[in-house]
Motif scaffolding. Structure first.
Motif, PDB file in Angstrom:
ATOM      1  N   SER A   4      42.392  -4.785   7.764  1.00  0.00           N
ATOM      2  CA  SER A   4      42.402  -4.845   9.227  1.00  0.00           C
ATOM      3  C   SER A   4      43.309  -4.182  10.083  1.00  0.00           C
ATOM      4  O   SER A   4      43.054  -3.530  11.111  1.00  0.00           O
ATOM      5  CB  SER A   4      42.568  -6.368   9.482  1.00  0.00           C
ATOM      6  OG  SER A   4      43.945  -6.554   9.015  1.00  0.00           O
ATOM      7  N   ASN A 100      36.019  -8.200   7.059  1.00  0.00           N
ATOM      8  CA  ASN A 100      35.457  -8.245   8.342  1.00  0.00           C
ATOM      9  C   ASN A 100      34.785  -6.828   8.940  1.00  0.00           C
ATOM     10  O   ASN A 100      35.671  -5.889   8.617  1.00  0.00           O
ATOM     11  CB  ASN A 100      36.321  -8.910   9.354  1.00  0.00           C
ATOM     12  CG  ASN A 100      35.535  -9.133  10.686  1.00  0.00           C
ATOM     13  OD1 ASN A 100      34.891  -8.344  11.351  1.00  0.00           O
ATOM     14  ND2 ASN A 100      35.886 -10.434  11.223  1.00  0.00           N
ATOM     15  N   THR A 101      33.730  -6.583   9.354  1.00  0.00           N
ATOM     16  CA  THR A 101      33.280  -5.326   9.738  1.00  0.00           C
ATOM     17  C   THR A 101      33.150  -5.310  11.418  1.00  0.00           C
ATOM     18  O   THR A 101      32.335  -4.273  11.857  1.00  0.00           O
ATOM     19  CB  THR A 101      32.197  -4.828   9.053  1.00  0.00           C
ATOM     20  OG1 THR A 101      30.957  -5.768   9.167  1.00  0.00           O
ATOM     21  CG2 THR A 101      32.155  -4.506   7.636  1.00  0.00           C
ATOM     22  N   ASP A 102      33.687  -6.085  12.026  1.00  0.00           N
ATOM     23  CA  ASP A 102      33.632  -6.103  13.462  1.00  0.00           C
ATOM     24  C   ASP A 102      34.147  -4.942  14.141  1.00  0.00           C
ATOM     25  O   ASP A 102      33.673  -4.469  15.295  1.00  0.00           O
ATOM     26  CB  ASP A 102      34.251  -7.383  14.152  1.00  0.00           C
ATOM     27  CG  ASP A 102      33.554  -8.766  13.732  1.00  0.00           C
ATOM     28  OD1 ASP A 102      32.329  -8.492  13.269  1.00  0.00           O
ATOM     29  OD2 ASP A 102      34.161  -9.717  13.896  1.00  0.00           O
TER      30      ASP A 102
END
Length: 140
Positions: A4, A100-102
């Motif tokens: 992240s 997460n790949t946001d």
């Protein structure tokens, strides 16, 4: 750095550019600095299915971290895979699986790619996570 933290860094870098031409140039530059896959790994088994251009990805466990190398025959695609390699390489498989790949949406990448390239991007993310799953089962 955690996944992240790296993703935040990538989002920050992309926010410095005003328009998408500059962002594309940056993606191309990132592709030029991609740690290249060794020729022996440029085989059909390492080609990501669902990409219009050829994208090879190799994963190797070094200690408890997964290291990715990649290449593509298309300059933009090479840049895209380099963004993903930067975000996920040198991380523990479990962290990659849970990541997460946001950040991809935050930098606006998917919406500025052609539909076939956007599908390819999804395939690349899926393949990196599949490698992580495979290596995680080896670690357990």
């Amino acid at each position: 750095m955690t996944i992240s933290e790296i993703q935040e860094e990538i989002v920050d870098e992309f926010s410095m550019f005003d328009d998408w031409m500059q962002k594309y140039e940056y993606i191309i530059d990132m592709g030029k600095s991609l740690p290249l896959i060794e020729e022996q790994y440029k085989v059909d088994d390492n080609i990501i299915k669902g990409c219009q251009s050829k994208v090879w990805v190799h994963a190797e466990l070094e200690g408890d971290k997964l290291v990715f190398t990649a290449d593509s025959d298309a300059i933009i695609t090479k840049g895209i895979i380099s963004v993903l390699v930067r975000a996920f390489s040198n991380q523990k498989p479990q962290d990659i699986i849970e990541a997460n790949t946001d950040f991809i949406d935050e930098i606006g990448l998917k919406e500025h790619l052609s539909p076939t390239r956007a599908n390819g991007l999804v395939s690349m993310v899926k393949q990196l996570k599949l490698y992580a799953v495979a290596y995680q089962t080896q670690l357990n």
